[in-house]
Design a protein around this motif. Structure first.
Motif, PDB file in Angstrom:
ATOM      1  N   UNK A  16       0.883  -1.289  -0.062  1.00 37.06           N
ATOM      2  CA  UNK A  16      -0.051  -0.048   0.114  1.00 37.06           C
ATOM      3  C   UNK A  16       0.890   1.193   0.093  1.00 37.06           C
ATOM      4  N   UNK A  17       1.679   1.403  -1.127  1.00 43.45           N
ATOM      5  CA  UNK A  17       2.675   2.468  -1.208  1.00 43.45           C
ATOM      6  C   UNK A  17       1.979   3.724  -1.209  1.00 43.45           C
ATOM      7  N   UNK A  18       2.405   4.636  -0.574  1.00 39.33           N
ATOM      8  CA  UNK A  18       2.021   6.055  -0.644  1.00 39.33           C
ATOM      9  C   UNK A  18       2.527   6.908  -1.892  1.00 39.33           C
ATOM     10  N   UNK A  19       3.384   6.471  -2.421  1.00 39.68           N
ATOM     11  CA  UNK A  19       3.967   7.139  -3.892  1.00 39.68           C
ATOM     12  C   UNK A  19       3.433   6.496  -4.728  1.00 39.68           C
ATOM     13  N   UNK A  20       4.168   6.216  -5.957  1.00 38.54           N
ATOM     14  CA  UNK A  20       3.993   5.625  -7.453  1.00 38.54           C
ATOM     15  C   UNK A  20       3.963   4.185  -7.106  1.00 38.54           C
TER      16      UNK A  20
ATOM     17  N   UNK B  72     -10.097   5.591   0.933  1.00 33.68           N
ATOM     18  CA  UNK B  72      -8.550   5.459   0.883  1.00 33.68           C
ATOM     19  C   UNK B  72      -8.405   4.425  -0.075  1.00 33.68           C
ATOM     20  N   UNK B  73      -7.410   4.421  -1.102  1.00 37.22           N
ATOM     21  CA  UNK B  73      -6.680   3.316  -1.673  1.00 37.22           C
ATOM     22  C   UNK B  73      -7.141   3.224  -3.222  1.00 37.22           C
ATOM     23  N   UNK B  74      -7.158   2.222  -3.862  1.00 33.75           N
ATOM     24  CA  UNK B  74      -7.511   1.987  -5.385  1.00 33.75           C
ATOM     25  C   UNK B  74      -8.241   0.754  -5.577  1.00 33.75           C
ATOM     26  N   UNK B  75      -8.865   1.058  -6.797  1.00 29.68           N
ATOM     27  CA  UNK B  75      -9.774  -0.189  -7.176  1.00 29.68           C
ATOM     28  C   UNK B  75      -9.749  -0.178  -8.645  1.00 29.68           C
ATOM     29  N   UNK B  76     -10.348  -1.537  -9.240  1.00 32.75           N
ATOM     30  CA  UNK B  76     -10.482  -1.663 -10.719  1.00 32.75           C
ATOM     31  C   UNK B  76     -11.896  -2.115 -10.419  1.00 32.75           C
TER      32      UNK B  76
ATOM     33  N   UNK C  17      -2.945  14.617  -3.562  1.00 31.86           N
ATOM     34  CA  UNK C  17      -1.820  13.301  -3.079  1.00 31.86           C
ATOM     35  C   UNK C  17      -2.920  12.098  -2.763  1.00 31.86           C
ATOM     36  N   UNK C  18      -2.150  10.872  -3.566  1.00 27.02           N
ATOM     37  CA  UNK C  18      -3.016   9.856  -3.258  1.00 27.02           C
ATOM     38  C   UNK C  18      -2.802   9.402  -1.723  1.00 27.02           C
ATOM     39  N   UNK C  19      -4.175   8.719  -1.459  1.00 24.54           N
ATOM     40  CA  UNK C  19      -4.080   8.382   0.079  1.00 24.54           C
ATOM     41  C   UNK C  19      -4.135   6.814  -0.165  1.00 24.54           C
ATOM     42  N   UNK C  20      -3.273   5.943   0.172  1.00 24.18           N
ATOM     43  CA  UNK C  20      -3.301   4.677   0.336  1.00 24.18           C
ATOM     44  C   UNK C  20      -4.298   3.957   1.356  1.00 24.18           C
TER      45      UNK C  20
ATOM     46  N   UNK D 117      -7.951   7.212  -4.776  1.00 25.70           N
ATOM     47  CA  UNK D 117      -8.349   8.311  -3.926  1.00 25.70           C
ATOM     48  C   UNK D 117      -7.510   9.077  -3.616  1.00 25.70           C
ATOM     49  N   UNK D 118      -7.679  10.225  -3.543  1.00 21.24           N
ATOM     50  CA  UNK D 118      -6.698  11.293  -3.136  1.00 21.24           C
ATOM     51  C   UNK D 118      -6.990  12.522  -2.434  1.00 21.24           C
ATOM     52  N   UNK D 119      -6.278  13.448  -1.970  1.00 20.71           N
ATOM     53  CA  UNK D 119      -6.569  14.891  -1.383  1.00 20.71           C
ATOM     54  C   UNK D 119      -7.331  15.721  -2.349  1.00 20.71           C
ATOM     55  N   UNK D 120      -7.349  15.506  -3.621  1.00 17.16           N
ATOM     56  CA  UNK D 120      -7.798  16.889  -4.309  1.00 17.16           C
ATOM     57  C   UNK D 120      -9.319  16.813  -4.715  1.00 17.16           C
TER      58      UNK D 120
END
Length: 282
Positions: A112-116, A146-150, A219-222, A168-171
């Protein structure tokens, strides 16, 4: 010029040619050359019980081993040049509000990397009339999320024809998506990759081609919910009403703590679709 000198020159030229030439690798070797943190081949064939783990051969090792939940194992895989490669079938059939079949990967910070980061998988869908979630590490138990999905579905998520990647991110709006509408063939293995570059863009690739790019203004939020939300293949986050269980076969799943390049993704797709294994030059 005597014969010995001619042979020496020929040998030097041949060595230079061989050094300059690149040899296409088999799929697993090609993928491992890009240092995945998690790489699950789903090749386990031992009968249950006892419990069988989905082994992680990425750099995180056994800490990233997953658990099969109500899956059918030992089916033909996505890689035609590797008959020993197997896949799992997820028998979910009703999309949005059901699906007990999945592979769970326990929460790990390295996954669950906070960057790339990048997520890659091969999927052979079984249904197309409903949207469904083949892969996620996403926490819907909080606001914001928070996180990502497909999803298997297009930009409007009207049905299961297309592919969709969201972070999902802070923007503005709290999330960004990259998606494509396309007819889904249930007899086809799709190579699907989503990447986030850690700075300002997400990309979606299908079958080696870049199909969508979207700027990210925050900023991506893992996913940081280590207790309740594992990484999941075959459904959305655990503990959320409407898990969008995905039905079909899935294979060769990988997670990277970096953004794969266009060339990387194309190389993976080409290695995965080669009819026969490459024969290295000796």
């Amino acid at each position: 010029m005597n014969a010995r000198t001619q042979l020496r020159i020929a040998a030097i030229a041949l060595t230079a040619w061989a050094t300059a030439s690149t040899v296409e690798a088999d799929f697993a070797t090609e993928l491992l050359s890009h240092s995945p943190v998690g790489y699950w081949r789903f090749n386990e064939t031992d009968p249950m019980p006892p419990e069988i783990f989905a082994a992680n051969i990425g750099s995180l090792g056994a800490a990233g081993n997953g658990r099969y939940v109500n899956v059918t194992r030992d089916l033909p895989g996505a890689i035609p040049s590797d008959p020993s490669s197997r896949s799992v079938q997820l028998p979910n059939v009703n999309g949005g509000w059901g699906g007990s079949s999945r592979v769970r990967i326990p929460w790990q910070a390295d996954l669950n990397n906070a960057g790339a980061f990048s997520v890659e998988f091969w999927a052979k869908p079984a249904i197309t009339d409903l949207i469904a979630c083949p892969a996620s590490s996403v926490d819907f138990n909080t606001t914001p999320r928070y996180g990502w999905l497909f999803y298997q579905g297009g930009p409007g998520l009207a049905d299961g024809n297309g592919w969709f990647f969201r972070i999902y991110h802070t923007g503005t709006g709290g999330n960004s998506l990259a998606a494509v509408d396309m007819f889904i063939d249930v007899d086809h293995w799709y190579h699907v990759v989503g990447t986030y570059d850690g700075a300002g863009a997400i990309k979606l690739y299908v079958d080696g081609a870049l199909v969508a790019t979207t700027p990210v203004d925050g900023t991506f939020t893992p996913n940081v919910n280590r207790t309740d939300v594992p990484m999941t293949f075959g459904g959305r986050a655990d503990g959320v009403a409407g898990d969008y269980g995905w039905g079909g076969q899935i294979d060769e799943v990988a997670y990277y703590a970096k953004a794969l390049s266009d060339a990387d993704v194309q190389a993976h797709y080409q290695a995965g679709t080669a009819a026969t294994p490459p024969v290295p030059y000796s």
